[in-house]
Design a protein around this motif. Structure first.
Motif, PDB file in Angstrom:
ATOM      1  N   GLN A 290       0.893  -1.100   0.268  1.00  0.00           N
ATOM      2  CA  GLN A 290       0.001  -0.139   0.090  1.00  0.00           C
ATOM      3  C   GLN A 290       0.793   1.351   0.027  1.00  0.00           C
ATOM      4  O   GLN A 290       1.901   1.326   0.814  1.00  0.00           O
ATOM      5  N   VAL A 291       0.416   2.106  -1.121  1.00  0.00           N
ATOM      6  CA  VAL A 291       1.284   3.719  -0.885  1.00  0.00           C
ATOM      7  C   VAL A 291       0.835   4.256   0.233  1.00  0.00           C
ATOM      8  O   VAL A 291      -0.352   4.486   0.528  1.00  0.00           O
ATOM      9  N   PRO A 292       1.774   4.848   1.056  1.00  0.00           N
ATOM     10  CA  PRO A 292       1.497   5.658   2.226  1.00  0.00           C
ATOM     11  C   PRO A 292       0.370   6.798   1.930  1.00  0.00           C
ATOM     12  O   PRO A 292       0.546   7.562   0.834  1.00  0.00           O
ATOM     13  N   THR A 293      -0.470   7.105   2.645  1.00  0.00           N
ATOM     14  CA  THR A 293      -1.192   8.219   2.628  1.00  0.00           C
ATOM     15  C   THR A 293      -0.384   9.409   2.407  1.00  0.00           C
ATOM     16  O   THR A 293       0.511   9.961   3.202  1.00  0.00           O
ATOM     17  N   ALA A 294      -1.029  10.348   1.418  1.00  0.00           N
ATOM     18  CA  ALA A 294      -0.172  11.690   0.999  1.00  0.00           C
ATOM     19  C   ALA A 294       1.373  11.417   0.783  1.00  0.00           C
ATOM     20  O   ALA A 294       1.994  12.292   0.680  1.00  0.00           O
ATOM     21  N   GLY A 295       1.838   9.972   0.503  1.00  0.00           N
ATOM     22  CA  GLY A 295       3.030   9.759   0.217  1.00  0.00           C
ATOM     23  C   GLY A 295       3.081   9.151  -1.364  1.00  0.00           C
ATOM     24  O   GLY A 295       2.384   9.550  -2.163  1.00  0.00           O
ATOM     25  N   ALA A 296       4.263   8.311  -1.498  1.00  0.00           N
ATOM     26  CA  ALA A 296       4.312   7.865  -3.056  1.00  0.00           C
ATOM     27  C   ALA A 296       5.082   6.758  -3.172  1.00  0.00           C
ATOM     28  O   ALA A 296       5.445   6.141  -1.719  1.00  0.00           O
ATOM     29  N   VAL A 297       5.318   6.078  -3.938  1.00  0.00           N
ATOM     30  CA  VAL A 297       5.918   4.922  -4.098  1.00  0.00           C
ATOM     31  C   VAL A 297       7.234   5.201  -5.236  1.00  0.00           C
ATOM     32  O   VAL A 297       6.954   5.866  -6.338  1.00  0.00           O
TER      33      VAL A 297
END
Length: 199
Positions: A126-133
């Motif tokens: 899962q991509v972090p909330t307000a984050g990125a991969v």
């Protein structure tokens, strides 16, 4: 989505001598290297134009792709081909802290048109909330000019020669690609099915 080219093709890897021969430039006059910076710039421009038209990376380089969400939880298409290796996948938190994803949780599906990073389990992390991969990978046909398919070599030389011959023609500012070059790169263009279903 943001794709960043992390490395560039080294000057000494460019086919300057082959380009000189293609242009039939004279040699043995003591100033054979005077035009080399100009020739390298046209070779780079030609390679860039062909890569943009085909979605293929000609000479091997490293890239990083930043995403704020997965297009598909099971497989994420990569924007260029051929991809030779995925070197890193990391989750980037809102504060910028990066956490590497275990290599055992994903794998590279090699494909000449649509390479993908696939989940080894049910889905990608899962991509972090307000984050990125962040996906780091290497792509390209070869690290050396001689390793490129011969038709792509010829297309680069022809397009670079076209740029060289018409370098002072401002009427070409809208951009163009000679028919011979277009026909040679046609089979390398990314196939799109329906409404982008091939991606």
């Amino acid at each position: 989505m943001m794709l960043i080219e992390e490395t560039t093709v080294a000057d000494d890897a460019l086919p300057v001598e082959a380009f000189k021969a293609h242009l039939r430039l004279g040699s043995g006059f003591g100033q054979d290297t005077v035009q080399e910076p100009v020739l390298r710039s046209f070779l780079r421009a030609a390679m860039s134009a062909i890569e943009a038209r085909t979605g293929k990376v000609l000479m091997q380089r490293s890239f990083s792709l930043s995403l704020t969400f997965w297009r598909d939880a099971e497989a994420q298409p990569l924007p260029v081909a051929p991809v030779t290796e995925v070197t890193r996948v990391a989750l980037v938190a809102r504060d910028g802290v990066q956490t590497d994803v275990a290599e055992a949780t994903y794998w590279l599906e090699r494909d000449s048109q649509h390479p993908k990073v696939r989940a080894a389990r049910a889905c990608l992390p899962q991509v972090p909330t307000a984050g990125a991969v962040l996906i780091a990978f290497d792509a390209g046909y070869s690290a050396a000019w001689d390793g490129l398919p011969s038709d792509l070599q010829q297309a680069v030389l022809m397009l670079a020669a076209h740029f060289y011959e018409y370098r002072d023609d401002t009427g070409l500012s809208a951009g163009c690609m000679p028919f011979g070059v277009s026909s040679m790169i046609e089979r390398y263009k990314i196939l799109r099915l329906g409404m982008g279903a091939g991606q």
